[in-house]
Design an enzyme around this catalytic site. Structure first.
Site, PDB file in Angstrom:
ATOM      1  N   HIS A  69      10.222  11.679   5.012  1.00  0.00           N
ATOM      2  CA  HIS A  69       9.975  11.293   6.404  1.00  0.00           C
ATOM      3  C   HIS A  69      10.536  12.350   7.355  1.00  0.00           C
ATOM      4  O   HIS A  69      10.580  12.142   8.546  1.00  0.00           O
ATOM      5  CB  HIS A  69      10.638   9.956   6.737  1.00  0.00           C
ATOM      6  CG  HIS A  69       9.958   8.771   6.134  1.00  0.00           C
ATOM      7  ND1 HIS A  69       9.647   8.681   4.808  1.00  0.00           N
ATOM      8  CD2 HIS A  69       9.526   7.607   6.687  1.00  0.00           C
ATOM      9  CE1 HIS A  69       9.062   7.523   4.568  1.00  0.00           C
ATOM     10  NE2 HIS A  69       8.969   6.850   5.702  1.00  0.00           N
ATOM     11  N   GLU A  77      -4.447   6.886   7.581  1.00  0.00           N
ATOM     12  CA  GLU A  77      -4.403   8.034   8.502  1.00  0.00           C
ATOM     13  C   GLU A  77      -5.759   8.707   8.634  1.00  0.00           C
ATOM     14  O   GLU A  77      -6.103   9.241   9.691  1.00  0.00           O
ATOM     15  CB  GLU A  77      -3.342   9.039   8.037  1.00  0.00           C
ATOM     16  CG  GLU A  77      -1.899   8.598   8.281  1.00  0.00           C
ATOM     17  CD  GLU A  77      -1.395   7.543   7.311  1.00  0.00           C
ATOM     18  OE1 GLU A  77      -2.109   7.241   6.331  1.00  0.00           O
ATOM     19  OE2 GLU A  77      -0.284   7.017   7.521  1.00  0.00           O
TER      20      GLU A  77
HETATM   21  C1  LIG Z   1       0.340   6.939   4.001  1.00  0.00           C
HETATM   22  C2  LIG Z   1       1.483   6.197   4.662  1.00  0.00           C
HETATM   23  N1  LIG Z   1       1.425   5.944   5.972  1.00  0.00           N
HETATM   24  C3  LIG Z   1       2.423   5.284   6.601  1.00  0.00           C
HETATM   25  C4  LIG Z   1       3.507   4.865   5.895  1.00  0.00           C
HETATM   26  C5  LIG Z   1       4.677   4.208   6.604  1.00  0.00           C
HETATM   27  N2  LIG Z   1       4.855   2.801   6.268  1.00  0.00           N
HETATM   28  C6  LIG Z   1       5.816   2.396   5.410  1.00  0.00           C
HETATM   29  S1  LIG Z   1       5.890   0.738   5.248  1.00  0.00           S
HETATM   30  C7  LIG Z   1       4.652   0.540   6.353  1.00  0.00           C
HETATM   31  C8  LIG Z   1       4.180  -0.833   6.706  1.00  0.00           C
HETATM   32  C9  LIG Z   1       3.723  -1.593   5.512  1.00  0.00           C
HETATM   33  O1  LIG Z   1       3.215  -2.818   5.917  1.00  0.00           O
HETATM   34  P1  LIG Z   1       2.692  -3.860   4.853  1.00  0.00           P
HETATM   35  O2  LIG Z   1       1.684  -3.201   3.955  1.00  0.00           O
HETATM   36  O3  LIG Z   1       2.220  -5.044   5.619  1.00  0.00           O
HETATM   37  O4  LIG Z   1       3.958  -4.166   3.990  1.00  0.00           O
HETATM   38  P2  LIG Z   1       5.337  -4.851   4.395  1.00  0.00           P
HETATM   39  O5  LIG Z   1       6.366  -3.751   4.169  1.00  0.00           O
HETATM   40  O6  LIG Z   1       5.267  -5.275   5.828  1.00  0.00           O
HETATM   41  O7  LIG Z   1       5.498  -5.982   3.438  1.00  0.00           O
HETATM   42  C10 LIG Z   1       4.184   1.755   6.837  1.00  0.00           C
HETATM   43  C11 LIG Z   1       3.123   1.926   7.843  1.00  0.00           C
HETATM   44  C12 LIG Z   1       3.534   5.151   4.514  1.00  0.00           C
HETATM   45  N3  LIG Z   1       4.572   4.788   3.744  1.00  0.00           N
HETATM   46  N4  LIG Z   1       2.525   5.812   3.923  1.00  0.00           N
END
Ligand SMILES: Cc1ncc(C[n+]2csc(CCOP(=O)(O)OP(=O)(O)O)c2C)c(N)n1
Length: 327
Positions: A129, A60
């Site tokens: 959230h 962010e």
């Molecule tokens: C600081 C923050 N920003 C946004 C999120 C929302 N968020 C939760 S899971 C996710 C995607 C994660 O993607 P990845 O690292 O590729 O892991 P995946 O779950 O796809 O294996 C996001 C953006 C968060 N948890 N924390």
């Protein structure tokens, strides 16, 4: 005119603005290919390409920092934070750069960026959230903060935000993204930032709310109307700057004031609004102002949501109590 949801109205506003102005860029976590976690920007990457609509890392600080740099250098960024509870890593750049750049540079640079944040609770989301953080933004000089409660307002307020020369935080009530539809003009139009709306006229008290809570207040007012209580409902629309005139004119008429918000009580937005009314319309008040807020707790998990966010029956109880209050 088409009948569309609040989410579709936001998408339409961004789409039409991008078509008209090539300097607008849209980005955020999954905002490009997927169209965002809520699909608000769906279809835009396909239409405008990966240079203007793109995904960012989960960072962010980089999202807000890049938006500031782009805005200073002639682009018009519309950046998305997935949930307002994730703004914290980006808060430094929002406060120290976006909000202050005009002042710091003595007007040499402005930061015409829009930061979109799905806001508040009500969708039984995962932990943290569902926060309502309007005070984090509303207390920062140099930021404008708006939040729509209807599809019509969403389009008009967002277009005003995009055309504003300064940074605007656009809080999107995620609970009502798809909760209802409304006729929205096909053409572009603006709703001025800083103007509240009298949603319903009334004579016994003034109730101010914003975002998804406006609907809850409307439901509560339907319950008490049958009992002969007449409520004036104001949708704040803009958290900062506050439209003092609309609120004060209403309170001078009704003599009673209540704020309903899902944000916390202590140091929350209701405290600010009530103080403003106390300072400027004290001698018109017939009873102490009332605030019905979320509890002073970390936003609860989905199971506890129902107790935390103002529900129509409970709002109605507060209204009945204030209606009975005598000087
Ligand atoms: C600081 C923050 N920003 C946004 C999120 C929302 N968020 C939760 S899971 C996710 C995607 C994660 O993607 P990845 O690292 O590729 O892991 P995946 O779950 O796809 O294996 C996001 C953006 C968060 N948890 N924390």
């Amino acid at each position: 005119m088409a009948i569309i949801t609040l989410l579709e109205a936001i998408n339409q506003a961004i789409d039409q603005a991008m078509e008209k102005d090539e300097s607008i860029v849209v980005f955020g976590e999954d905002a490009g290919f997927e169209g965002g976690v809520f699909r608000v920007t769906a279809g835009l990457q396909k239409k405008y390409g990966e240079t203007r609509v793109f995904d960012t890392p989960i960072a962010e600080s980089a999202i807000v920092g890049s938006a500031v740099g782009m805005a200073i250098n002639g682009l018009k960024p519309i950046a998305e934070i997935q949930f307002d509870g994730f703004i914290f890593p980006g808060y430094t750049d929002l406060v120290t750069h976006a909000a202050r750049m005009r002042n710091r540079s003595r007007g040499q640079f402005t930061v015409p960026m829009v930061l979109r944040l799905p806001h508040g609770g009500g969708i039984r989301a995962l932990e943290h959230h569902s926060e309502a953080l309007e005070v984090l933004f509303g207390s920062i000089p140099g930021l404008k903060v708006v939040t729509p409660s209807t599809p019509y307002d969403a389009k008009g307020l967002l277009l005003a935000a995009i055309n504003d020369p300064d940074p605007v935080v656009f809080l999107e009530p995620k609970r009502i993204y798809r909760a209802g539809k409304q006729e929205v003009p096909a053409e572009m139009y603006e709703i001025p930032i800083g103007k509240a709306k009298v949603v319903k006229q009334g004579t016994d008290m003034t109730v101010v709310a914003w975002g998804s809570i406006v609907r809850e207040v409307e439901k509560a007012v339907k319950l008490v109307e049958a009992e002969g209580i007449s409520v004036e409902i104001i949708d704040l629309r803009t958290i900062s700057p506050i439209d003092e005139e609309t609120i004060l004119n209403s309170v001078k008429k009704t003599g009673k004031f209540m704020v309903v918000t899902e944000a916390v009580k202590s140091y929350g937005p209701a405290a600010e609004l009530i103080t403003m009314v106390n300072e400027k319309a004290f001698f018109h008040l017939e009873a102490a102002p009332v605030r019905f807020t979320g509890f002073d707790i970390t936003v609860p998990l989905a199971r506890g949501e129902h107790y935390h966010f103002p529900q129509p029956e409970k709002i109605a109880a507060y209204i009945r109590k204030l209606a009975k209050a005598r000087p």
